[in-house]
Motif scaffolding. Structure first.
Motif, short mmCIF file in Angstrom:
data_model
loop_
_atom_site.label_atom_id
_atom_site.label_comp_id
_atom_site.label_asym_id
_atom_site.label_seq_id
_atom_site.Cartn_x
_atom_site.Cartn_y
_atom_site.Cartn_z
N VAL A 272 0.94 -1.21 0.10
CA VAL A 272 0.04 0.13 0.15
C VAL A 272 0.81 1.28 0.14
O VAL A 272 1.96 1.31 0.49
CB VAL A 272 -0.91 0.10 1.13
CG1 VAL A 272 -2.10 -0.99 0.91
CG2 VAL A 272 -0.25 -0.27 2.38
N LEU A 273 0.50 2.33 -0.69
CA LEU A 273 1.16 3.39 -0.76
C LEU A 273 1.30 4.05 0.49
O LEU A 273 0.24 4.06 1.31
CB LEU A 273 0.39 4.32 -1.86
CG LEU A 273 0.40 3.82 -3.36
CD1 LEU A 273 -0.33 4.92 -4.18
CD2 LEU A 273 1.92 3.78 -3.64
N GLY A 274 2.38 4.83 0.77
CA GLY A 274 2.39 5.64 1.86
C GLY A 274 3.28 4.80 3.05
O GLY A 274 3.53 5.10 4.04
N HIS A 275 3.29 3.44 2.86
CA HIS A 275 4.17 2.81 3.68
C HIS A 275 5.35 2.28 2.90
O HIS A 275 5.80 2.62 1.91
CB HIS A 275 3.31 1.37 4.00
CG HIS A 275 2.36 1.69 4.85
ND1 HIS A 275 2.26 1.78 6.26
CD2 HIS A 275 0.96 2.05 4.61
CE1 HIS A 275 0.98 1.98 6.79
NE2 HIS A 275 0.22 2.14 5.78
N ASP A 276 6.15 1.62 4.01
CA ASP A 276 7.75 1.26 3.67
C ASP A 276 7.67 0.19 2.17
O ASP A 276 7.04 -0.61 2.43
CB ASP A 276 8.25 0.57 4.84
CG ASP A 276 9.68 -0.09 4.20
OD1 ASP A 276 10.41 0.45 3.24
OD2 ASP A 276 10.18 -0.87 5.01
N MET A 277 7.97 0.88 1.17
CA MET A 277 7.74 -0.11 -0.22
C MET A 277 9.23 -0.75 -0.55
O MET A 277 9.34 -1.18 -1.53
CB MET A 277 7.45 0.81 -1.31
CG MET A 277 5.91 1.42 -1.07
SD MET A 277 4.70 0.18 -1.21
CE MET A 277 4.47 0.48 -3.04
N SER A 278 10.15 -0.79 0.55
CA SER A 278 11.42 -1.48 0.36
C SER A 278 11.31 -3.01 -0.16
O SER A 278 12.03 -3.53 -1.07
CB SER A 278 12.33 -1.44 1.55
OG SER A 278 11.73 -1.94 2.62
N GLY A 279 9.96 -3.61 0.27
CA GLY A 279 9.84 -4.93 -0.15
C GLY A 279 9.73 -4.94 -1.63
O GLY A 279 10.19 -6.07 -2.31
N LEU A 280 9.16 -4.01 -2.17
CA LEU A 280 8.97 -4.13 -3.69
C LEU A 280 10.32 -4.17 -4.26
O LEU A 280 10.43 -4.93 -5.41
CB LEU A 280 8.02 -2.96 -4.37
CG LEU A 280 7.39 -3.10 -5.35
CD1 LEU A 280 6.35 -4.12 -5.66
CD2 LEU A 280 6.62 -1.67 -5.88
N GLU A 281 11.05 -3.38 -4.00
CA GLU A 281 12.66 -3.46 -4.56
C GLU A 281 13.13 -4.82 -4.39
O GLU A 281 13.78 -5.38 -5.43
CB GLU A 281 13.41 -2.33 -4.05
CG GLU A 281 13.12 -0.95 -4.44
CD GLU A 281 13.36 0.21 -3.47
OE1 GLU A 281 14.71 0.17 -2.85
OE2 GLU A 281 12.77 1.30 -3.46
N LEU A 282 13.20 -5.21 -3.30
CA LEU A 282 13.71 -6.61 -3.25
C LEU A 282 12.80 -7.66 -4.12
O LEU A 282 13.47 -8.46 -4.41
CB LEU A 282 13.11 -7.13 -1.71
CG LEU A 282 14.21 -8.02 -0.83
CD1 LEU A 282 14.49 -7.36 0.38
CD2 LEU A 282 13.43 -9.30 -0.76
N ILE A 283 11.49 -7.52 -4.21
CA ILE A 283 10.87 -8.44 -4.99
C ILE A 283 11.18 -8.18 -6.44
O ILE A 283 11.69 -9.25 -7.30
CB ILE A 283 9.30 -7.97 -5.20
CG1 ILE A 283 8.68 -8.39 -3.69
CG2 ILE A 283 8.75 -8.92 -6.14
CD1 ILE A 283 7.53 -7.72 -3.60
N GLU A 284 11.66 -6.92 -7.16
CA GLU A 284 12.02 -6.81 -8.41
C GLU A 284 13.48 -7.16 -8.40
O GLU A 284 13.73 -7.96 -9.63
CB GLU A 284 12.22 -4.99 -8.55
CG GLU A 284 10.62 -4.46 -8.85
CD GLU A 284 10.54 -3.12 -8.83
OE1 GLU A 284 9.52 -2.68 -9.27
OE2 GLU A 284 11.37 -2.38 -8.28
N SER A 285 14.31 -7.21 -7.57
CA SER A 285 15.64 -7.58 -7.65
C SER A 285 15.45 -9.17 -7.68
O SER A 285 16.31 -9.81 -8.37
CB SER A 285 16.66 -7.23 -6.72
OG SER A 285 16.52 -7.68 -5.45
N TRP A 286 14.61 -9.94 -6.99
CA TRP A 286 14.50 -11.38 -6.85
C TRP A 286 14.08 -11.78 -8.25
O TRP A 286 14.57 -12.70 -8.76
CB TRP A 286 13.69 -11.79 -6.03
CG TRP A 286 13.43 -13.08 -5.59
CD1 TRP A 286 13.90 -14.13 -5.20
CD2 TRP A 286 12.42 -14.03 -6.54
NE1 TRP A 286 13.70 -15.41 -5.70
CE2 TRP A 286 12.50 -15.49 -6.24
CE3 TRP A 286 11.26 -13.56 -7.38
CZ2 TRP A 286 11.80 -16.41 -6.74
CZ3 TRP A 286 10.58 -14.57 -7.95
CH2 TRP A 286 10.71 -15.95 -7.74
#
Ligand SMILES: Nc1nc2c(ncn2[C@@H]2O[C@H](COP(=O)(O)OP(=O)(O)O)[C@@H](O)[C@H]2O)c(=O)[nH]1
Ligand SMILES: *[C@@H]1O[C@H](CO)[C@@H](O)[C@H](O)[C@H]1NC(C)=O
Ligand SMILES: *[C@@H]1O[C@H](CO)[C@@H](O)[C@H](O)[C@H]1NC(C)=O
Ligand SMILES: [Mg+2]
Length: 293
Positions: A272-286
């Motif tokens: 969800v927007l407005g929260h820590d989105m670092s998980g998304l970068e991790l997913i993209e690099s995975w």
């Protein structure tokens, strides 16, 4: 007596005019009805062919879909955030919230993730999509299994069953398909950490494995007893083969994700927007790593 005739004629032509008006209205009405019916039919046909084109058909995949070597398949229980993830990866610059409705179909599309082109497939969690899952999993280069970290305790049984089905898939085993177990909704105050989710799921998969094995054992015993001593040897071997392919981890040792040949990474995310989105970068690099390996 010349007068009444034109009068009658006038009355007659007035009547004809009325009938003509009614007739025209009727024809217009029928025309509208026919147009409506035809339109509905073509809409039904086009949605059918769209469903076929997106591989969303129980008759299996098109040859073009089967040939893909860049498929990332997103699975997991209902409401975990699969479609939110699919949408985030597909439209990374979109400023809108992930869609809130539970999607009723398979979403599939190419997406650029850094320098890689991934074919992203989002399969609903409901059991009625089992056939879609079974047709997409064999061609997956990577699997993202999404769980709702805030609700995983209540849904642990169905979640473990779903993970078991995914990991026991013959092709997923022989291809040693990498899996990213995504502990989503970390913004929720009730969310469990990835370590807690891992432990919870390992416990449940361990129980499930024991009950499945007991089921297979009694099935085999019944089969051996029924087929008699003479043919018993061969049947026993066949049943044992079935069992090993469906058995996850090491017999006699508590189930652990590390014991599987598939590389499994267990990470946290919030979509969800407005929260820590670092998980998304991790997913993209995975995803990028998985497609490059
Ligand atoms: N709080 C929170 N809600 C999320 C997150 N990801 C998805 N959702 C919401 O969870 C609901 C289900 O998401 P959806 O992507 O449709 O789940 P799916 O059934 O797995 O496809 C939606 O209302 C999403 O907005 C998240 O990281 N945090
Ligand atoms: C992601 O998961 C891996 C293995 O499961 C772990 O080593 C790594 O620390 C995790 N990364 C984050 C940011 O939690
Ligand atoms: C993807 O691209 C972003 C910025 O363009 C970069 O920060 C990130 O490290 C890249 N990740 C990978 C896995 O290449
Ligand atoms: Mg969905």
């Amino acid at each position: 007596m010349a007068e009444p005739t034109p009068l009658l004629q006038a009355a007659g032509s007035g009547g004809t005019g009325l009938y003509m008006l009614l007739g025209t209205l009727l024809i217009a009405l029928i025309g509208a009805l026919v147009w409506y019916v035809l339109n509905q039919q073509s809409a039904a046909i086009s949605s059918q062919s769209m469903a076929l084109a997106s591989g969303n058909s129980i008759h299996g995949l098109t040859s073009a879909q089967r040939k893909r070597n860049n498929a990332i398949v997103v699975v997991g229980p209902m409401g975990a955030g699969k479609t939110a993830l699919w949408t985030r990866l597909r439209f990374p610059d979109s400023a809108t919230q992930p869609e809130t409705q539970t999607s009723m179909s398979v979403n599939s599309a190419e997406a650029h993730i850094n320098e890689s082109k991934a074919y992203l497939v989002d399969i609903p969690g409901h059991q009625k999509y089992r056939l879609d899952r079974d047709s997409y999993l064999p061609m997956a280069r990577g699997i993202i299994f999404v769980v709702d970290s805030a609700r995983v305790t209540e849904t642990v049984r169905t979640t473990a069953e779903l993970i078991y089905d995914v990991l026991a898939n013959k092709k997923v085993q022989t291809n040693e398909t990498p899996m990213l177990l995504l502990c989503n909704k970390q913004d929720d105050p009730m969310a469990l950490s990835n370590t807690r989710v891992k432990a919870l799921l390992e416990d449940e998969i361990d129980k499930l494995r024991a009950s499945r094995q007991a089921g297979l054992d009694s099935l085999r015993d019944a089969h051996v007893a029924a087929s008699g001593a003479a043919a018993g040897g061969d049947d026993d071997d066949a049943a044992a083969d079935e069992r090993t392919s469906d058995f996850l981890g090491y017999d006699g040792k508590k189930f652990s994700f590390e014991d599987l040949p598939n590389p499994i990474q267990i990470n946290e995310s919030s979509l969800v927007l407005g929260h820590d989105m670092s998980g998304l970068e991790l997913i993209e690099s995975w995803v990028a790593d998985t497609l490059h390996s």
